[in-house]
Motif scaffolding. Structure first.
Motif, mmCIF file in Angstrom:
data_model
loop_
_atom_site.group_PDB
_atom_site.id
_atom_site.type_symbol
_atom_site.label_atom_id
_atom_site.label_comp_id
_atom_site.label_asym_id
_atom_site.label_seq_id
_atom_site.Cartn_x
_atom_site.Cartn_y
_atom_site.Cartn_z
ATOM 1 N N SER C 51 -1.484 -14.534 -0.307
ATOM 2 C CA SER C 51 -0.048 -14.229 -0.401
ATOM 3 C C SER C 51 0.760 -15.266 0.363
ATOM 4 N N GLN C 87 3.044 -8.809 -4.093
ATOM 5 C CA GLN C 87 1.912 -7.897 -4.040
ATOM 6 C C GLN C 87 2.392 -6.445 -4.017
ATOM 7 N N ASP C 170 1.282 -12.217 -7.657
ATOM 8 C CA ASP C 170 0.409 -11.843 -6.542
ATOM 9 C C ASP C 170 -0.214 -10.475 -6.831
ATOM 10 N N GLU C 171 -1.418 -10.500 -7.335
ATOM 11 C CA GLU C 171 -2.127 -9.275 -7.702
ATOM 12 C C GLU C 171 -1.254 -8.323 -8.536
ATOM 13 N N GLY E 148 -1.619 -7.375 2.453
ATOM 14 C CA GLY E 148 -1.638 -6.129 1.692
ATOM 15 C C GLY E 148 -2.942 -5.360 1.835
HETATM 16 MG MG LIG Z 1 -1.887 -10.636 -0.349
#
Ligand SMILES: [Mg+2]
Ligand SMILES: Nc1ncnc2c1ncn2[C@@H]1O[C@H](COP(=O)(O)OP(=O)(O)OP(=O)(O)O)[C@@H](O)[C@H]1O
Ligand SMILES: Nc1ncnc2c1ncn2[C@@H]1O[C@H](COP(=O)(O)OP(=O)(O)OP(=O)(O)O)[C@@H](O)[C@H]1O
Ligand SMILES: [Mg+2]
Lengths: 314, 256, 265, 256, 265
Positions: C51, C87, C170-171, E148
Motif C-alpha cells: 500500500s 485497500q 489496492d486489493e 490493512g
Molecule cells: Mg495494504
C-alpha cells in the motif's frame, strides 16, 4: 429649511425628560428651524464620549462627569451650555429601620454603592463636608440592579444613588413611603451641580445659531413643563408605551421640586450657573478624584448660548 | 421510549420548569424585584404584547443579520485557520484573547462609529457569535481523517476542494452544534447592544422597563428572547436533520 | 532496469514512517518499472509495503529518497492522472453511492468543467458502471447501507469513472466471494483491453495476479523491495478457463514458492 | 512552511495587530476615550500594574472555578442529553432558551441570593460557559459511528461504558474546541458579574476606571483579560496535544 | 433441525433494513444450528446477508421475526459471551494497538473487576497473543500506523483475548496474503482445539472453510437463507497438507458448484 439635530439623553424616556418632548410637541424646536430627534442613552459616562466624538452634537449629561472627562481629555473642549439640574439628585438612601437619620450615623454601617454610580463619585466630598470618619464605613460595590433589593433585605444599611430612582425602587420593594429616607447630598454641604445640556465643541463653533436655538427652545419646554406637569407628562407617555403614567408623573414632579426649581433658579432664572459655585464644586470633585489637568469653571460652562435672563424667568 | 412522550417532552419540560419556578417564587416568597413569578410575567406579556412583539421583531432581525454574517465569516475564517499552520498558530491566540473580552466593552466604540441603532447591534451579534463557528470548523478540518483526504488528494484535488468536499461535510454535525451556540450568543450580543444604544429592540425595552421598575416586563422580554432562540433552534434542527442524517446513525443517537 | 519515457518508473525509493513509537522502514531501495499500457500486479506478504508503494506512486506520500517518474513527469505531489481504489473503501459517508462514484468527475478536468452542464449524462454513466459491478438499484443508498463487498465495488467504480490513464488498485477484490471476484476480473480485463490504460494491482490472490497481469512483481517482507518479477506469458485475450491450464497453475506455484521463501527474513 | 515562522507566528500576529492598532489610532486621530492607542494602554499597565495584577488574579481564579464547574457539569449533562432522546428533545430547547438570555439579567438574582463577591462571579462564569461543552459532547455522542459502537455492544457493554470508551474519546477534539469557546465565555461571565457586584476583580477595576474616564486603564484591564484567556488557551493546547494527537493526523492539519 | 440445549440456534429469522431509500430484505426465514463446541463456517455471495447474520446472532441487530437461542438463553439484546471480529477491523483510533486488544477485558466480567489489579498480567497476555499473529513490536503503535492486514490481525486478537465461549469471525483473514492466512488458520485451529469454544466463521475462501470447519453453511443470494449445509468429514487434527488431498478438493468443488448455482436467482 429644517436642520436635523440628534439629541442624546443620558437615560431612557422618563418623567424628567418631559421638557424636550414638550418642546417638540409644541413646535418650539421647529420655530428655531430645528428638526430634533431624541435618543435614549446609557448613562453619563458613555454618553459624554458620544458627544465628544461627535456622534451627537448635543446631549444631556451630568456636569460632574463632564469635569472628569475634561480632566482626562483636556483637548476635547466639550462644554455645558444650559444647566438643567441646579441641584443634583445625588443622594444617600436608607430605610427607617436602620435608624440612620444624619450622615454621621453612617459610621459603623455598610454602604452599598455601585462603582460607576454618579452619586457615589461624590462620596468623599460628602464625607469631608459632614465630618464622617471614612474608615468606619464599610463600602460594598453593589451593581445597579441589586442596589435597592440589598438595602431592602438589610444586606446593606444605606445606598448611594439618584434620589428619585432610589425612592421608586424602594417603593417597589414594598417599603412604605414613610420608611424611605433620602438624604440629598446637596442638602448636606455639597455644592455640586447636576445634569446640563452639553455640546460638541466643533459643532457649536460651526453652528452657534443652532445651539442657541436649541437652548432657547428647550428652556421654553422646561418652563411649560414646570407650569403644567400633568400635560407635559403626556408628551413622554406618547413615546414610552410601557411606562406607568402615574409613576412618571410623580417622578417628574419630584424632579421638578428637587432638581429644576431651586431657590437659586427662582431668584436668578433657569439655565444659568453661579460660576463661583461651579468652581467650588470642581474643588469638591477634587476631594474624590485626582486631577491631572484640572479644568476651570469657564472650561466647563459657557453662558454664551443662553438667551437673556428675561426669557429664563420662571 | 414511547414516541408520544418524545414528542411531548419539550413541552413537558418547559411546563415543568415554569411550574417549578412558580412554586419556588410562592413558597420562598421570592420578591418580584428579584425574580417575578411566571404568572406575573405572563400577565405582563398579556398587557404589553404589542410593544413586546414590535421590539422582539427588531431584535430578531438584527440578530439574524449578525448571525448570518457570523456564519459566513466563521466558515471562511475556519477554513483559513484550518488551512495554514502559521495562520492557525498566529490567529488562534489572538481570537481567544479577543473573545475573552466582554463585548460590552466594544459596543460603545461601535456606537460612536456607527451611531446608535441597528448597525452596532448587528455588528455586536456578529462579533460575539463567530468564534464558536470558527473553532468547530477549524477543528473539523484539522481532524479530517487522512484516509478520506487521500481519496481526494489521489485525484489531484486542490486544498480548497478537499476542504469543501471532505472537511466541511464531515464536520457538519459539529458545525450545526456550533450554530446552536452561536445563535444564542448572537441574541445576547444584539440585546446587549440594544441596552447600550438603541431606540428599539428587546434590549431597549428591557432597560426601559427596568428603569420603570417593571420587573415582570423585564422578564417578559427575556422570555421573548428565549422563545426567539428556541424558534431559531427549531429551524436549525430541521435543516440539520436534512443535511446530517448520515452522521446520526447511532442506535443511541438522541439527535435523530 | 532502464527507464523509458512513457512508463511508470520507480527508482530506488526508500520510505520511512516516522512516529512517536519510532520509525518504521517500510520500503528499502525499491525499483519497479511499468511500461505504459501494461497491467502490472504486486504481491507480497502482509505489511511488506504494498500500500505504501501505491501511495508513493500517486504522490500521496513523499519518499525519503529515490524518485518516481510517471509518463515522463517526475512526481512531486499528488498526481492528477491516476484513479485509485484504496485497500479500505473509504467512501464518504455523507454522499450517496452514486455521488461517491461521481466524486472524481467533480474534481478532475475536463469533467469538472462540464459537470454541472452534463450532470445527467455523467449520472447515467455512473449508473451503468455500478450495474457492471452488480450494484444496480443501490445508487441512491448511503455507503453504510451496503455490505463490505458492495462498498469495495463502489470504491472500484469511483476509481474507474473518470477513465484515468493510470489505475491503482489496492486489493480491490479482497472482500468478494470467488464468483463475484471472477466476474469483476473479467470486467476489469475487458475495460483494460478496450481503453488501454496502465494498471498497478496489489493483490493477495496469486490466481488473480496471474489471470490479469502482464508482469507480477513479488515484494519481500518489510522493509519491502521487489525480489522477483514474473512475466505471465499467457496469451491474450485470456478466458477464465485459463485458470485450469497447467501453465497457469505452474506460474501460481512458482510465485507461491517465491513468497514462501521471502517471508522468512 | 518554515517551522521558525510557525513558532513565531503567534508573536508576529499579536505584534502586527498592536502596530496596526497604534497606526489606526494615530492616522485617524482616534480619540482616547473611544479607543486608546496601545502605547497609552501599556503606559497605563506600567502605572497601575499592582492593582491590575491583584485584580487579574481574582478574576483568573473565579473564572477557573466557574470553568471547572462548567466542564464537569457540561460533560455530565452532555452525556445525559446524549443518553436519552426524551431528555435530548426536552432539554435542548430549554437550554437554548436559557442561553439566548443575556446573563446580565441573571447576575442580580445570584447576587441577591449569594451576596456580592466571588460566589456569583463563579456561578455566572459557570452558567455562561457550560452550554458549548454540552452541545459538543452531545453532538459527539449522537454522531458516534455505529460500527465503533458495535465493537463495544458486541461485548455486552452497558450504555455508560460505550459513552465513556467510545463517545467521549471520539469527540475529544471537539470537546477541546468547546473548552476554548467555554473558557472565553467564562472570563466574560466572571467579569460581568464583577462589574455588577464585587469589590475586586478586573470587572470591578474596569467599572471604576470607566467612571473616571480612564479609558487606557479600562483597556489595560481588557488586555489583562485577553492575556489570561491566551494563557489558558496555551494550557489547553498542551493538554490537547497530549490527548488528541490521534485525531490530528491530517497532513493538512493545522492543529498538530 | 431439532434444537438442542447447548447450541447456537437460529430459528426462522427474517431481517429487513429500513431506510429512506426503501427497505432491504437481507435475511428471509433463515435457520441454522451450531452445536456447542462446533466450528461452523458460513459462505455465500457478496451482499447476501452473512454479516447481518453475525450481527443478529450476537444481538447487535434485532430480527423482524424468528428467534435466536444461544446455549439455552434467548437473545434479546447484545450478548456478553461472544467475541467478535468484524469485517472491518474497527479499531479505536485513539487507542494504541495493545489497548485496543485489551478493550474487552475492560468491559467483560470477570476480567473487568480484576483489570486494574492485574494490569501487567493482562498486558503480557495481550503481547503474547499479538506475537502469535506476527505483530510483536507493534503493540505501542496506533492502529493507523498499521497496514490493512495488520489491523485485521489486531482485530482478531481483540476477539480472542477474553477467551469467549462463542467466537464470531467475519472474514477475519480477507486482507492477508496466502501464507500469513494459512499460519493464522493453524493458530485458530490450535486455539479452538485447546479451548473448545464455539466458532462461527464467515469467509469467501472455500479452502479456509473446508480446512477449519466441521460444517459449512452455504447461503443464497439476498435475501439470504441457508441453502445447503456441508459436513466436512476430514479427520481432526487437520494439517495444512490436507488441502492437497483429493477429498478436500472435492469438498471445495462441491461448495463452489453450489454457490455458482445459488448466485443465479
Ligand atoms: Mg495494504
Ligand atoms: N501511516 C503510517 N504510519 C506509520 N507506519 C505505517 C503507516 N502506514 C503503514 N505503516 C507501516 O508500514 C509498513 C507497510 O505498510 P503497508 O500498508 O504499505 O503494507 P501492505 O503491504 O499494504 O500490507 P497489507 O497487505 O497488510 O495491506 C507496515 O509495517 C506499517 O506498520
Ligand atoms: N445498515 C444497513 N442499512 C441498510 N441496509 C443494509 C445495512 N447493512 C447491510 N445492509 C444490506 O443488507 C444486505 C446484506 O448485507 P451484509 O453486510 O449482511 O452482506 P454480507 O453477506 O456480509 O456481504 P459481504 O460479503 O459483501 O460482506 C446488503 O444488501 C446490504 O445492502
Ligand atoms: Mg459482510
Amino acid at each position: 429649511a429644517q436642520t436635523d439635530v440628534k439629541f442624546a439623553l443620558d437615560w431612557k424616556f422618563e418623567g424628567p425628560s418631559a421638557p424636550y418632548f414638550v418642546a417638540i410637541d409644541k413646535g418650539y424646536y421647529k420655530a428655531e428651524g430645528l428638526n430634533v430627534t431624541v435618543d435614549s442613552g446609557p448613562g453619563s459616562v458613555a454618553g459624554i464620549a458620544r458627544v465628544a466624538a461627535g456622534t451627537y452634537p448635543i446631549g444631556f449629561f451630568d456636569i460632574n462627569s463632564l469635569v472628569k472627562f475634561r480632566d482626562q481629555n483636556p483637548d476635547k473642549r466639550v462644554q455645558a451650555v444650559l444647566m438643567m439640574y441646579d441641584k443634583p439628585a445625588f443622594a444617600i438612601g436608607t430605610t427607617a429601620k436602620t435608624g440612620i437619620a444624619k450622615p454621621k450615623d453612617l459610621e459603623g454601617r455598610v454602604l452599598g454603592a455601585p462603582a460607576a454610580d454618579g452619586a457615589f463619585a461624590q462620596w468623599k466630598a460628602f464625607v469631608k463636608e459632614n465630618g464622617i470618619d471614612e474608615s468606619k464605613v464599610k463600602i460594598e460595590n453593589v451593581g445597579f440592579p441589586v442596589r435597592e433589593p440589598m438595602l431592602a433585605e438589610g444586606k446593606v444599611d444605606a445606598i448611594t444613588g439618584f434620589s428619585f430612582s432610589m425612592y421608586y425602587n424602594l417603593l417597589q420593594k414594598g417599603i412604605k413611603p414613610d420608611d424611605i429616607k433620602i438624604m440629598l447630598m446637596a442638602d448636606y454641604g455639597l455644592v455640586l451641580y447636576g445634569n446640563a445640556i452639553i455640546v460638541n465643541p466643533d459643532y457649536a463653533k460651526a453652528n452657534p445659531k443652532i445651539v442657541a436655538g436649541f437652548v432657547r427652545a428647550t428652556i421654553k419646554g422646561v418652563l411649560d413643563t414646570i407650569k403644567d406637569p400633568d400635560t407635559a407628562i403626556k408628551s413622554v407617555m406618547a413615546r414610552n408605551e410601557t411606562a406607568d403614567p402615574k409613576i412618571e408623573l410623580d417622578r417628574l414632579k419630584m424632579s421638578l421640586r428637587d432638581n429644576f426649581v431651586t431657590p437659586w433658579v427662582k431668584a436668578n432664572g433657569f439655565g444659568g450657573v453661579d460660576m463661583a459655585r461651579l468652581a467650588k464644586s470642581i474643588d469638591q470633585i477634587g476631594l474624590t478624584y485626582e486631577f491631572k489637568n484640572r479644568p476651570t469653571a469657564e472650561d466647563i460652562f459657557t453662558s454664551q448660548y443662553l438667551p437673556p435672563a428675561a426669557e429664563r424667568r420662571l | 421510549m414511547s414516541s408520544t412522550l418524545e414528542k411531548l417532552s419539550p413541552w413537558l419540560f418547559t411546563l415543568g420548569i415554569f411550574v417549578l419556578w412558580e412554586l419556588v417564587c410562592r413558597i420562598f416568597k421570592v420578591d418580584t424585584f428579584v425574580l417575578p413569578a411566571p404568572s406575573q410575567i405572563f400577565q405582563a406579556v398579556g398587557q404589553y404584547w404589542l410593544p413586546l412583539a414590535k421590539n422582539a421583531f427588531v431584535t430578531l432581525w438584527t440578530t439574524l443579520a449578525g448571525f448570518a454574517l457570523a456564519v459566513a465569516f466563521g466558515i471562511v475564517l475556519g477554513i483559513i485557520v484550518g488551512w495554514s499552520r502559521t495562520i492557525y498558530r498566529g490567529l488562534y491566540p489572538v481570537m481567544i484573547g479577543f473573545n475573552s473580552i466582554p463585548k460590552v466593552a466594544v459596543v460603545p466604540i461601535l456606537i460612536i462609529w456607527f451611531g446608535i441603532g441597528i448597525v452596532p447591534a448587528v455588528l455586536t451579534a456578529f462579533l460575539i457569535s463567530f468564534f464558536p463557528i470558527v473553532v468547530n470548523v477549524a477543528t473539523g478540518l484539522a481532524s479530517m481523517e487522512p484516509e478520506l483526504e487521500d481519496v481526494l488528494r489521489a485525484l489531484g484535488a486542490k486544498k480548497l476542494d478537499i476542504m469543501l468536499k471532505v472537511g466541511i461535510p464531515r464536520t457538519q454535525p459539529y458545525l450545526f452544534g456550533s450554530l446552536k451556540v452561536a445563535i444564542t450568543l448572537a441574541f445576547v450580543g444584539a440585546v446587549m447592544s440594544e441596552t447600550i444604544g438603541a431606540n428599539s429592540g428587546l434590549g431597549h425595552l428591557m432597560v426601559q422597563a427596568g428603569s420603570n421598575f417593571q420587573m415582570p416586563l423585564v422578564f417578559a422580554c427575556l422570555l421573548g428572547l428565549a422563545v426567539e432562540g428556541i424558534v431559531m433552534y427549531a429551524v436549525f434542527a430541521y435543516v440539520e436533520a436534512y443535511f446530517t442524517g448520515w452522521a446520526f446513525r447511532s442506535s443511541m443517537s438522541a439527535a435523530a | 532496469m532502464a527507464s523509458m519515457t512513457g512508463s511508470v518508473d520507480i527508482n530506488h525509493v526508500t520510505l520511512t514512517y516516522r512516529s512517536a513509537g519510532g520509525g518504521v522502514l517500510a520500503l528499502r531501495d525499491t525499483s519497479l518499472n511499468v511500461p505504459r499500457g501494461e497491467f502490472a500486479a504486486v504481491v507480497g506478504p502482509s505489511g511488506c509495503g504494498k500500500s505504501s508503494l501505491m501511495k508513493i506512486v500517486t504522490g500521496l506520500v513523499p519518499p525519503d529518497s529515490g524518485d518516481i517518474v510517471i509518463f515522463g513527469d517526475r512526481v512531486r505531489g499528488p498526481v492528477k492522472i491516476a484513479g485509485m481504489a484504496f485497500q479500505n473503501p473509504n467512501l464518504l459517508p455523507w454522499r450517496k453511492v452514486i455521488d461517491n462514484v461521481l466524486l472524481p468527475l467533480e474534481i478532475v478536468e475536463p469533467h469538472r468543467r462540464k459537470f454541472r452542464r452534463e450532470r445527467q449524462h455523467y449520472r447515467d454513466e455512473a449508473e451503468a458502471l455500478l450495474k457492471t459491478v452488480g450494484l444496480d438499484g443501490f445508487s441512491q443508498r448511503f455507503p453504510w447501507e451496503l455490505s463490505g463487498g458492495m462498498q469495495q465495488r463502489v470504491s472500484l467504480c469511483r476509481a474507474l469513472i473518470h477513465q484515468p490513464a493510470l489505475l491503482m488498485l489496492d486489493e480491490p477484490f479482497a472482500a468478494l466471494d470467488a464468483f463475484t471476484r471472477e466476474e469483476l476480473w473479467c470486467v476489469l480485463r475487458d475495460l483494460w483491453q478496450k481503453l488501454g490504460f496502465t494498471v498497478i494491482l496489489v493483490t493477495h490472490d496469486l490466481r488473480e495476479a496471474a489471470f490479469l497481469a502482464d508482469n507480477i512483481h513479488v515484494m519481500s517482507a518489510r522493509p519491502g523491495h521487489i525480489v522477483m518479477t514474473k512475466t505471465v506469458d499467457l496469451p491474450r485475450p485470456r478466458d477464465l478457463d485459463i485458470c485450469f491450464e497447467p501453465h497457469f497453475t505452474a506460474i501460481v506455484h512458482e510465485l507461491r514458492a517465491k513468497i514462501a521463501e521471502v517471508r522468512k527474513p
